[in-house]
Design a protein around this motif. Sequence first.
Motif, PDB file in Angstrom:
ATOM      1  N   SER A   1     -22.699  33.120 -48.000  1.00 32.72           N
ATOM      2  CA  SER A   1     -22.961  33.135 -46.575  1.00 32.72           C
ATOM      3  C   SER A   1     -22.268  31.960 -45.895  1.00 32.72           C
ATOM      4  O   SER A   1     -22.166  30.871 -46.451  1.00 32.72           O
TER       5      SER A   1
ATOM      6  N   THR B   1     -25.201  33.312 -39.045  1.00 30.64           N
ATOM      7  CA  THR B   1     -24.951  33.391 -40.486  1.00 30.64           C
ATOM      8  C   THR B   1     -24.183  34.667 -40.767  1.00 30.64           C
ATOM      9  O   THR B   1     -24.554  35.729 -40.274  1.00 30.64           O
TER      10      THR B   1
ATOM     11  N   GLU C   1     -31.585  35.557 -49.172  1.00 33.58           N
ATOM     12  CA  GLU C   1     -31.025  35.569 -47.830  1.00 33.58           C
ATOM     13  C   GLU C   1     -30.370  36.928 -47.626  1.00 33.58           C
ATOM     14  O   GLU C   1     -29.600  37.381 -48.475  1.00 33.58           O
TER      15      GLU C   1
ATOM     16  N   ILE D   1     -28.069  39.120 -44.965  1.00 35.79           N
ATOM     17  CA  ILE D   1     -27.213  38.964 -43.799  1.00 35.79           C
ATOM     18  C   ILE D   1     -26.821  40.342 -43.289  1.00 35.79           C
ATOM     19  O   ILE D   1     -26.108  41.090 -43.948  1.00 35.79           O
TER      20      ILE D   1
ATOM     21  N   SER E   1     -30.136  37.929 -39.462  1.00 32.03           N
ATOM     22  CA  SER E   1     -30.135  37.437 -40.836  1.00 32.03           C
ATOM     23  C   SER E   1     -31.551  36.988 -41.177  1.00 32.03           C
ATOM     24  O   SER E   1     -32.276  36.508 -40.313  1.00 32.03           O
TER      25      SER E   1
END
Lengths: 221, 248
Positions: free
Chosen positions: A161, A168, B144, B146, B151
């Motif tokens: 990322s 992001t 995480e 995205i 996000s």
Amino acid sequence: MEIRYSRFLLKITTLTLILTGQAAWSETPSLDQIQEVEAVIQPEVARVEFDESKIDVGDFEIVPAVGILSIEDFSSNVVINTKFNYHMSEDVFIGFELGRSKGGKSTFEVMVPGSNFLSDEQRVLTYYLFNIGYNMLPGEAYLTDKVTYNNALYLTGGMGSVEFAGDTRLAVTVGVGYRLMMFNLSSLYVEMRDHTFNLDVTGVSKLTNNFEMTLGYSFYF
Amino acid sequence: MRITFLVILLSLSFSHVAYADEALQRVKIADPFIDLHAGPGDGYPIFHVIVRGDYLDIILRRTSWLKVQTEKGLQGWVSVDQMEKTLTPAGENVEFSRSTEEDFEQRDWEVGLLGGDFGGATMFTVYGARYINRGLAAELGYAEAIGSASSSQLIKLGLFMQPFVDWRVSPYLYLGTGVINVKPNATIVIPENKDNQFSNVGIGIRGYISRKTIARLEYGDYVLFSADQDTDKNLSIKEWKLGIAVFF
């Protein structure tokens, strides 16, 4: 007379020889005595036991690096990154990486004074990547006729990322690197990569290519 | 002053050498001969051969290769497989530790990385797991996701159970909970950060590849409590992910 005298002398000599010979014989130590004496002498070199845990293992590696990152539309700047690699075999390594750079002004911002797309904070670019590398061309580098270093040209790819311009984004990175194993516990790295991610600062989302060149120095542990 | 400095430097470097020599482990070659490679890999050429009865000092180990030094000071690399045909100074067979399937079954810790799809968004998960027993482990993870509109960051805690502990490739069940923070992209009009609790069930398979490496594939269902902004109802998100892990 003379003969008798010399005979006497001969007898004495023979006797002396026999006696001393016997004495010498009796002074020769028996086998038991030899072993006793040898046991008294302590060996000067202590016997070293084999202990595998005392061998240095260097399968993990930390690689701090510095270089230049060109952020598409936002000029080139210094980039600092650090990789943590684990060498799974002599061919393949995996790793995690953190990096940081800063974008400059875009051409539009330079041409039109007072137009700022991004705040200072938004210009900071940070990324993390999960990488996999393949030592494609292992070899040797001959520095002089006596100094030889192992080296490798490797392919690297990663996903992760990127945070830039307040968002992001998903980053896909491919590149090629060169590793020169200069010492037992450290290597020199030169790496060229392309980070691709989408940017929509101008309102239209587009795929950007952001080239990076870094010089790193690693430590194995 | 400069001389003093040089002397100190020299003595330091020598003391280091002396120390290094002292710490090296020594083995005696029991096989007819052992190949010395120029580098740590099968592709590197064999430039020297050491015969039975000679001694080798081991400098370091990298993956399954050992950097060694002969009595004459020649340095090269020997594979662990060949090195096991040597003897210790006491005359015993040398054995080097290597990860096997047995170690995989007896593992205590697992650290891994997964990538996949989380409700249309690309996601990465890093996790660490501690085995309570061979069939049950507690896992802490950070993920995480995205996406094109937002996000998300997730912190999750869970348990997984694998009923067939002896299998090289074995299925497992996952049960977890955690907190998700959803952040809309800057260009989206509603810039609202939101924290939600979620629960997560999953099913997957985990298999031993080689050495210290495990492959893992998982399909999961997340329920985000009161996450729907309009109706305040629960949201369900499907996830699949694939990755690798290292065990200790």
